[in-house]
Design a protein around this motif. Structure first.
Motif, short mmCIF file in Angstrom:
data_model
loop_
_atom_site.label_atom_id
_atom_site.label_comp_id
_atom_site.label_asym_id
_atom_site.label_seq_id
_atom_site.Cartn_x
_atom_site.Cartn_y
_atom_site.Cartn_z
N LEU A 53 0.82 -1.19 0.04
CA LEU A 53 -0.03 -0.08 -0.03
C LEU A 53 1.00 1.32 -0.03
CD1 LEU A 53 -2.72 -1.32 2.60
CD2 LEU A 53 -2.95 -0.75 -0.25
N LEU A 83 -5.96 3.44 5.50
CA LEU A 83 -5.06 2.43 4.83
C LEU A 83 -4.66 1.34 5.93
CD1 LEU A 83 -2.86 4.08 2.18
CD2 LEU A 83 -4.79 2.58 1.83
N THR A 86 -6.23 -2.14 6.39
CA THR A 86 -6.70 -2.93 5.16
C THR A 86 -6.06 -4.66 5.33
OG1 THR A 86 -6.33 -1.17 3.86
CG2 THR A 86 -6.36 -3.18 2.86
N PRO A 93 -5.96 -4.29 -3.53
CA PRO A 93 -5.66 -3.32 -2.49
C PRO A 93 -5.45 -2.04 -2.99
CG PRO A 93 -3.99 -5.12 -2.52
CD PRO A 93 -5.07 -5.60 -3.31
N VAL A 94 -4.75 -1.98 -4.19
CA VAL A 94 -4.11 -0.86 -4.55
C VAL A 94 -5.21 0.17 -5.04
CG1 VAL A 94 -1.93 -1.37 -4.97
CG2 VAL A 94 -3.57 -1.55 -6.90
N VAL A 97 -6.07 2.51 -2.29
CA VAL A 97 -5.12 3.73 -2.28
C VAL A 97 -5.96 4.65 -3.09
CG1 VAL A 97 -2.98 4.60 -2.97
CG2 VAL A 97 -3.26 2.51 -1.97
#
Length: 106
Positions: A53, A83, A86, A93-94, A97
């Motif tokens: 992340l 974040l 997470t 997961p990005v 962001v």
């Protein structure tokens, strides 16, 4: 190197960026002056998800020509607080962001 596991890996001859600067970040800042900071005194270790992340966060902020926002403690704190929870098993997961950057602005 900042953890027992890191020490064991280095002692066993495994690869890990060890030594005095093993847990540091460095770069060039302010008219080509070298800059470095150590990060060995954190309360806990970071997961591979956390590392992915933060790498994506820096990359996206660089693409947006907004790296200066990483130096804004209030903005960065807001990003990190969203974040940090997470889970490791989060798909894409990005994407989180990108969503958080869009929410808080670059």
């Amino acid at each position: 190197m900042a953890t027992r596991t890191g020490g064991v890996i280095i002692a066993a001859g495994g690869y890990m960026d060890g030594g005095r600067d093993g847990c540091s970040l460095s770069g060039i800042r302010d008219q080509n002056k070298p800059w470095s900071v150590n990060y060995t005194h954190h309360d806990r270790t970071y997961t591979s998800m956390h590392m992915a992340l933060v790498i994506d966060l820096v990359a996206k902020m660089s693409e947006a020509k907004a790296l200066h926002r990483l130096g804004d403690p209030e903005w960065l704190s807001a990003v990190v607080s969203r974040l940090a929870p997470t889970p490791r098993w989060t798909p894409l997961p990005v994407r989180r962001v990108s969503e958080i950057i869009e929410l808080l602005g670059t």
